[in-house]
Design an enzyme around this catalytic site. Structure first.
Site, PDB file in Angstrom:
ATOM      1  CG  HIS A   8      -0.170  -0.017   2.520  1.00  0.00           C
ATOM      2  ND1 HIS A   8       0.422   1.102   3.069  1.00  0.00           N
ATOM      3  CD2 HIS A   8       0.107  -1.044   3.352  1.00  0.00           C
ATOM      4  CE1 HIS A   8       1.022   0.780   4.196  1.00  0.00           C
ATOM      5  NE2 HIS A   8       0.853  -0.528   4.391  1.00  0.00           N
ATOM      6  CD  GLU A  80       1.649  -5.922   8.137  1.00  0.00           C
ATOM      7  OE1 GLU A  80       1.937  -7.139   8.081  1.00  0.00           O
ATOM      8  OE2 GLU A  80       2.327  -5.039   7.573  1.00  0.00           O
TER       9      GLU A  80
END
Length: 178
Positions: A8, A80
């Site tokens: 990201h 994550e």
């Protein structure tokens, strides 16, 4: 399958060197601008499928990268790693060496165990290898997930420590997966 993996765009916590983990932090303006800067390159890859982590920093990055050209599929398995009590802490001086050791498989500070984390990413990879075997797939995810993908696809550091793999924001990493 051709697999393109992108971490990201930057967030304020990236700029502040803070552990994000599963804390849902949005992109900062620099992250949005950088994502826009590579969006044409990503669109030129002509991917067939886009899969993103459910965390907003990854979803927003995916949306910037592909616009309305493709639907963005969300998969919890590529969110994550849960960094437990380390979330929000400054990375500088934080000793996370043991949490990457697959033999120790520790959960000190309530960090998600590395073997559990690797299992969920591995399960995800195995599924998409079958489902999208003749496709071009874009994953928008997080640094720890990309480290595990490196490991699972055979590119590991000589010392075996996954934390040594440098995963910059918005670098497109290509894998041919069979």
């Amino acid at each position: 399958m051709l697999l393109y993996v992108v971490r990201h765009g930057k967030t304020v916590w990236n700029l502040e060197h803070r552990v994000q983990g599963i804390t849902d932090i949005e992109l900062c303006e620099e992250g949005r601008m950088t994502a826009r800067a590579i969006s044409e390159e990503v669109r030129n890859l002509n991917v067939d499928v886009v899969i993103s982590s459910p965390l907003s920093r990854a979803r927003e990055t995916a949306k910037i990268l592909v616009g309305d050209t493709l639907p963005i599929n969300i998969d919890d398995r590529i969110k994550e790693r849960d960094w437990g009590r380390n979330e929000g802490m400054n990375l500088d001086g934080l000793d996370t060496w043991d949490c990457w050791d697959v033999i120790l498989n520790t959960n000190v500070q309530n960090i998600e165990r590395i073997q559990d984390f690797m299992s969920r990413v591995s399960e995800f990879l195995e599924e998409i290898k079958i489902r999208y075997k003749d496709k071009k797939v874009l994953l928008v995810t997080h640094s720890a997930v990309v480290r595990v993908i490196h490991y699972l696809l055979g590119t590991i550091p000589e010392d075996g420590n996954l934390s040594r793999i440098n995963i910059p924001n918005l670098r497109i990493i290509e894998y041919e997966v069979k």
